[in-house]
Design a protein around this motif. Structure first.
Motif, mmCIF file in Angstrom:
data_model
loop_
_atom_site.group_PDB
_atom_site.id
_atom_site.type_symbol
_atom_site.label_atom_id
_atom_site.label_comp_id
_atom_site.label_asym_id
_atom_site.label_seq_id
_atom_site.Cartn_x
_atom_site.Cartn_y
_atom_site.Cartn_z
ATOM 1 N N LEU A 44 -6.417 5.320 -2.984
ATOM 2 C CA LEU A 44 -5.991 3.949 -2.659
ATOM 3 C C LEU A 44 -7.162 3.024 -2.328
ATOM 4 O O LEU A 44 -6.966 1.979 -1.732
ATOM 5 C CB LEU A 44 -5.024 3.969 -1.469
ATOM 6 C CG LEU A 44 -3.658 4.614 -1.702
ATOM 7 C CD1 LEU A 44 -2.853 4.601 -0.417
ATOM 8 C CD2 LEU A 44 -2.910 3.909 -2.818
ATOM 9 N N ARG A 95 2.228 1.887 -3.383
ATOM 10 C CA ARG A 95 1.221 2.520 -4.225
ATOM 11 C C ARG A 95 1.060 3.984 -3.858
ATOM 12 O O ARG A 95 0.916 4.840 -4.726
ATOM 13 C CB ARG A 95 -0.116 1.785 -4.092
ATOM 14 C CG ARG A 95 -0.253 0.665 -5.094
ATOM 15 C CD ARG A 95 -1.546 -0.097 -4.897
ATOM 16 N NE ARG A 95 -1.241 -1.454 -4.468
ATOM 17 C CZ ARG A 95 -1.762 -2.060 -3.429
ATOM 18 N NH1 ARG A 95 -2.640 -1.454 -2.687
ATOM 19 N NH2 ARG A 95 -1.400 -3.278 -3.134
ATOM 20 N N ALA A 96 1.108 4.260 -2.551
ATOM 21 C CA ALA A 96 0.956 5.646 -2.095
ATOM 22 C C ALA A 96 2.105 6.530 -2.568
ATOM 23 O O ALA A 96 1.993 7.742 -2.590
ATOM 24 C CB ALA A 96 0.839 5.691 -0.574
ATOM 25 N N LYS A 97 3.207 5.908 -2.937
ATOM 26 C CA LYS A 97 4.335 6.693 -3.445
ATOM 27 C C LYS A 97 4.145 7.077 -4.898
ATOM 28 O O LYS A 97 4.953 7.797 -5.463
ATOM 29 C CB LYS A 97 5.630 5.873 -3.355
ATOM 30 C CG LYS A 97 6.201 5.720 -1.974
ATOM 31 C CD LYS A 97 7.456 4.858 -2.091
ATOM 32 C CE LYS A 97 8.072 4.547 -0.761
ATOM 33 N NZ LYS A 97 9.155 3.563 -0.907
ATOM 34 N N GLY A 98 3.113 6.523 -5.534
ATOM 35 C CA GLY A 98 2.878 6.831 -6.936
ATOM 36 C C GLY A 98 3.873 6.158 -7.871
ATOM 37 O O GLY A 98 4.157 6.649 -8.951
ATOM 38 N N ASN A 100 -7.896 6.924 2.540
ATOM 39 C CA ASN A 100 -7.564 6.167 1.332
ATOM 40 C C ASN A 100 -8.243 6.738 0.096
ATOM 41 O O ASN A 100 -7.688 6.675 -1.002
ATOM 42 C CB ASN A 100 -7.967 4.698 1.504
ATOM 43 C CG ASN A 100 -7.113 4.008 2.543
ATOM 44 O OD1 ASN A 100 -6.030 4.479 2.873
ATOM 45 N ND2 ASN A 100 -7.604 2.903 3.073
ATOM 46 N N LYS A 103 0.845 -1.189 0.000
ATOM 47 C CA LYS A 103 0.000 0.000 0.000
ATOM 48 C C LYS A 103 0.887 1.247 0.000
ATOM 49 O O LYS A 103 0.620 2.220 -0.692
ATOM 50 C CB LYS A 103 -0.892 -0.019 1.250
ATOM 51 C CG LYS A 103 -1.998 0.992 1.199
ATOM 52 C CD LYS A 103 -2.952 0.776 2.379
ATOM 53 C CE LYS A 103 -3.917 1.932 2.485
ATOM 54 N NZ LYS A 103 -4.571 1.951 3.802
ATOM 55 N N MET A 133 -6.385 9.686 -1.073
ATOM 56 C CA MET A 133 -5.095 9.243 -1.583
ATOM 57 C C MET A 133 -5.222 8.419 -2.866
ATOM 58 O O MET A 133 -4.231 8.057 -3.482
ATOM 59 C CB MET A 133 -4.463 8.393 -0.473
ATOM 60 C CG MET A 133 -2.988 8.196 -0.562
ATOM 61 S SD MET A 133 -2.123 9.733 -0.356
ATOM 62 C CE MET A 133 -0.652 9.346 -1.292
ATOM 63 N N ARG A 147 -1.243 8.889 -10.085
ATOM 64 C CA ARG A 147 0.129 8.585 -9.648
ATOM 65 C C ARG A 147 0.994 9.839 -9.578
ATOM 66 O O ARG A 147 1.965 9.881 -8.838
ATOM 67 C CB ARG A 147 0.770 7.566 -10.600
ATOM 68 C CG ARG A 147 0.318 6.155 -10.327
ATOM 69 C CD ARG A 147 1.333 5.146 -10.809
ATOM 70 N NE ARG A 147 1.460 5.134 -12.253
ATOM 71 C CZ ARG A 147 0.657 4.467 -13.077
ATOM 72 N NH1 ARG A 147 -0.331 3.764 -12.570
ATOM 73 N NH2 ARG A 147 0.840 4.497 -14.367
ATOM 74 N N GLN A 202 0.047 11.164 -6.079
ATOM 75 C CA GLN A 202 0.477 10.315 -4.964
ATOM 76 C C GLN A 202 1.963 10.483 -4.670
ATOM 77 O O GLN A 202 2.797 10.297 -5.546
ATOM 78 C CB GLN A 202 0.196 8.838 -5.287
ATOM 79 C CG GLN A 202 -1.272 8.511 -5.306
ATOM 80 C CD GLN A 202 -1.550 7.174 -5.959
ATOM 81 O OE1 GLN A 202 -0.794 6.718 -6.807
ATOM 82 N NE2 GLN A 202 -2.639 6.540 -5.551
ATOM 83 N N MET A 233 1.285 9.781 2.357
ATOM 84 C CA MET A 233 0.579 9.102 3.427
ATOM 85 C C MET A 233 1.563 8.439 4.381
ATOM 86 O O MET A 233 2.593 7.918 3.967
ATOM 87 C CB MET A 233 -0.342 8.051 2.819
ATOM 88 C CG MET A 233 -1.368 7.560 3.785
ATOM 89 S SD MET A 233 -2.830 7.039 2.894
ATOM 90 C CE MET A 233 -3.783 6.383 4.227
#
Ligand code: ATP
Ligand code: SF4
Ligand code: MG
Lengths: 311, 363
Positions: B89, A208-211, B84, A205, B87, B118, B121, B127
């Motif tokens: 997600l 993914r949050a880092k893009g 989420n 996760k 974000m 992306r 993010q 996050m």
């Protein structure tokens, strides 16, 4: 790490010694002798032959002689093929078996991991179901059955591929297919289930949050973790493929070690049996050792020396 | 230990400036005027085997530039789903944004496709996760985990990225950052790992930091240190923070405003002192009444009797009806409108209705 490797090395030697000893005494507990078939030969010749191969001496002397031959890695001449030394047979047969084994492993690892990964990424999708259906079939059909079916269909009925021998890449396809399907299925299933678990982890996760790109997320973050269990079964899988080669070689008339090995047992050709068993077990034990080291590199948490306790 | 105490809340206490000067919030001597994130009527559902979970049922709030907004509420009320969703997600296809918008600096994030998202993010919004023991990839060196975001989003060389990462590790308080870059997560303590997670979140200099229970998994002294780090970072960079927490002590320490969630809705929102000193929703009051005393260890917010409603079939009226000591007939049937008590303080409760006030007297 160095200490661990040294330790493992000695354990490796010990393992080989135990296997060699067991083989020796098992072989000698089976009734019969290499000269059983040659009824016509007269007793003096037989006695001379036995003397030549030191079969007339007490077992423990033979055993010591045998250990010596392991240490020097010279198993002497074959009894049935007096012109060939055991080393020569190994040198002739093993490269072919190794080739079959390596191609099989390569195919199984690459296709198994790919299949398992896609199945996990498309969890409950068509690819997933198809891959798992294949896996069930692949695991449950024995390789000799598969080999026969492949020869019958692809070689005999449709005439697409040569049915036997090992003379060109085209000849290699069927035996490899027959031998690799089972391991591929096992690796695919394992990769899928461990991938599914990895995909739910927090660090995924976070990735993914880092893009990050999906490619990087799967290859760099997920796969490396998902492959741990796959690496652990590589050892046993290797053993399976190795013994599998004997059967497949027989079916496809491939002149590898399998042929000599089976013949040598039928003929009580002691030097060949001992030589090839010791050689094969040494090879296998060494591969297991490599797998362990690879595992240590893949997972930095497993500092190899920490495994001493349960190794 | 100080962070656990409840009052005094902040140094502005007693000032009336905020009430007279609406739409302005203050933190120390700063005021917050620019809305950077605007969440509007967000509805999010998840398809499960048991049916559809309506996790968010119309969540709205604004976030100002440079402020810290705390989101509090019982387990399962939708705090993480809110984070989420902002974000990007939400696990698809099980989760779905059924309605509403997330406007980040005027751009609706719910309308972005995956590749556009992306670019937000880790760049505009980062996050921070609850459990630092599992948030870092165990098989990658922390140097790589720090720099990969930067290298993905910006054209920087490996050495530049490395230098920036080392500097950041220093900022978040990791000694010997240069050597530490080569190490793996298991070689760090929990507190250190959370600092690394924070550094990772900061690497692209985001404008919004969403921290989902960032201190819950840490022990008390480390908690205080991490909170201080948040404050320090905010002071330095002016980043906005959404802080999700169970711990009202944490809220008291670093929040500027508080949003209280219940059953997929924000039922009360206001400045910290408004919510702490004149809570209007019975649920908020219940939360505050249950605030731990120093002699008690557990600070979980589950003191109010009863349980939240089933989100498979949430009530049409006020979701707190079943547990509310003031519940009226109307509560069960119609969801209360939002009442603005000040420019910054709002509550969803029928007790604010003039007719109810007649019945109960003032409260
Ligand atoms: N992926 C999912 N699939 C199905 N239901 C989900 C999913 N994620 C969240 N939910 C449901 O949405 C609701 C809100 O969950 P959420 O995680 O936002 O709660 P929370 O306020 O963060 O609680 P906690 O304090 O325990 O973290 C819960 O009822 C949960 O069961
Ligand atoms: S609306 Fe009614 S039930 Fe809901 S909190 Fe207010 S008084 Fe209680
Ligand atoms: Mg949560």
């Amino acid at each position: 790490m160095a200490i661990y490797i040294v330790k493992r090395f000695f354990m490796m030697i010990a393992t080989i010694l135990i296997i060699a000893t067991l083989t020796f005494f098992l072989m000698h507990s089976i009734p019969g002798s290499p000269f059983d078939e040659e009824r016509t030969s007269n007793p003096t010749i037989q006695a001379n032959l036995e003397k030549f191969y030191k079969l007339d001496q007490p077992t423990h002397v033979q055993y010591i002689h045998y250990l010596k031959s392991i240490a020097t890695f010279d198993f002497g001449p074959s009894i049935k093929k007096p012109n060939d030394s055991v080393n020569k047979l190994l040198a002739r047969g093993f490269p072919i078996s190794l080739e079959l084994g390596m191609v099989t492993i390569l195919v199984a690892v690459i296709s198994g991991i790919t299949l398992g990964t896609f199945a996990a990424l498309r969890h409950n999708g068509i690819i997933d179901y198809a891959a798992m259906a294949f896996a069930v079939v692949g695991i449950s059909v024995p390789n000799f059955v598969l080999a026969t079916v492949l020869i019958q269909q692809l070689a005999v009925n449709w005439n697409l591929l040569p049915p036997a021998t090992w003379s060109s890449p085209l000849h290699m396809i069927l035996p490899t297919l027959a031998l690799a399907t089972g391991p591929t299925a096992i690796i695919a299933r394992l990769t899928r289930s461990s991938m599914l678990e990895v995909l739910t982890q927090d660090y995924m996760k976070m990735a993914r949050a880092k893009g990050l790109s999906p490619m990087r997320i799967v290859l760099r973050h997920a796969l490396r973790n998902a492959l741990m269990p796959v690496v652990t079964i590589m050892g046993t899988m290797l053993a399976g493929i190795l013994t599998g080669t004997f059967v497949i070689e027989k079916i496809f008339a491939i002149p590898g070690m399998g042929k000599y090995f089976v013949e040598s047992i039928n003929n009580r050709d002691y030097p060949v049996i001992m030589g090839s068993t010791v050689f094969y077990s040494a090879f296998l034990v060494f591969m297991l050792f490599l797998v362990d080291i690879v595992y240590g590199f893949l997972d930095p948490r497993i500092k190899l020396h920490r495994k001493e306790g349960d190794a | 230990m100080e962070s656990r105490k409840f009052a005094p809340i902040d140094e502005n206490q007693g000032g009336t400036a905020v009430a007279q000067e609406p739409a302005r919030l203050r933190k120390r001597n700063k005021t917050f005027t620019d809305v950077m994130l605007s969440v509007r009527d967000l509805h999010v559902s998840f398809k499960t085997f048991g049916g559809e979970v309506q996790a968010l049922r119309g969540v709205s709030f604004d976030l100002y530039k440079g402020e810290t907004l705390a989101i509090v509420g019982e387990s399962g009320c939708g705090k993480s789903v809110t984070a989420n969703t902002i974000m990007g997600l939400i696990p698809k296809p099980a989760g779905r944004i059924k309605n509403g918008n997330v406007l980040f600096k005027g751009k609706d994030l719910t309308k972005l496709d995956k590749s556009e998202m992306r670019k937000v993010q880790g760049v505009d919004i980062s996050m921070i996760f609850q459990d630092p023991m599992t948030a870092l990839n165990p098989t990658l060196k922390i140097g790589e985990q720090l720099t990969e975001g930067l290298r993905t989003h910006q054209k920087v060389s490996k050495t530049e990225a490395r230098q920036k990462a080392i500097k950041l590790l220093e900022v978040v308080g990791i000694p010997n950052p240069e050597e530490r870059m080569k190490q793996y997560p298991h070689q760090f303590s929990g507190g250190m790992r959370q600092r690394i997670v924070i550094a990772i979140a900061l690497i692209c200099e985001p404008e919004l930091l969403i921290a989902d229970e960032p201190t819950t998994a840490l022990d008390v002294t480390i908690q205080a240190q991490i909170l201080e780090l948040f404050e320090e970072i905010q002071e330095r960079t002016g980043v906005s923070i959404i802080l999700i927490t169970h711990d009202l002590g944490v809220v008291a320490k670093i929040a500027d405003r508080i949003a209280v969630m219940y059953a997929g809705k924000v039922i009360e929102i206001g400045e910290k002192r408004e919510v702490f000193y004149s809570p209007q929703h019975p649920y908020t009051k219940g939360l505050l009444a249950s605030v731990p005393r120093l002699d008690l260890k557990e600070e979980e917010l589950q003191p109010i009797e009863g349980t939240p409603p089933d989100l498979f079939a949430p009530p049409i009226g006020c979701p707190f009806t079943a547990r509310c000591p003031f519940a009226m007939e109307v509560c069960d049937r119609i969801y209360p409108a939002t009442t603005g008590l000040s420019a910054t303080h709002a509550v969803d409760c029928w007790l604010q209705d003039e007719r109810a006030k007649k019945v109960f007297g003032h409260n």
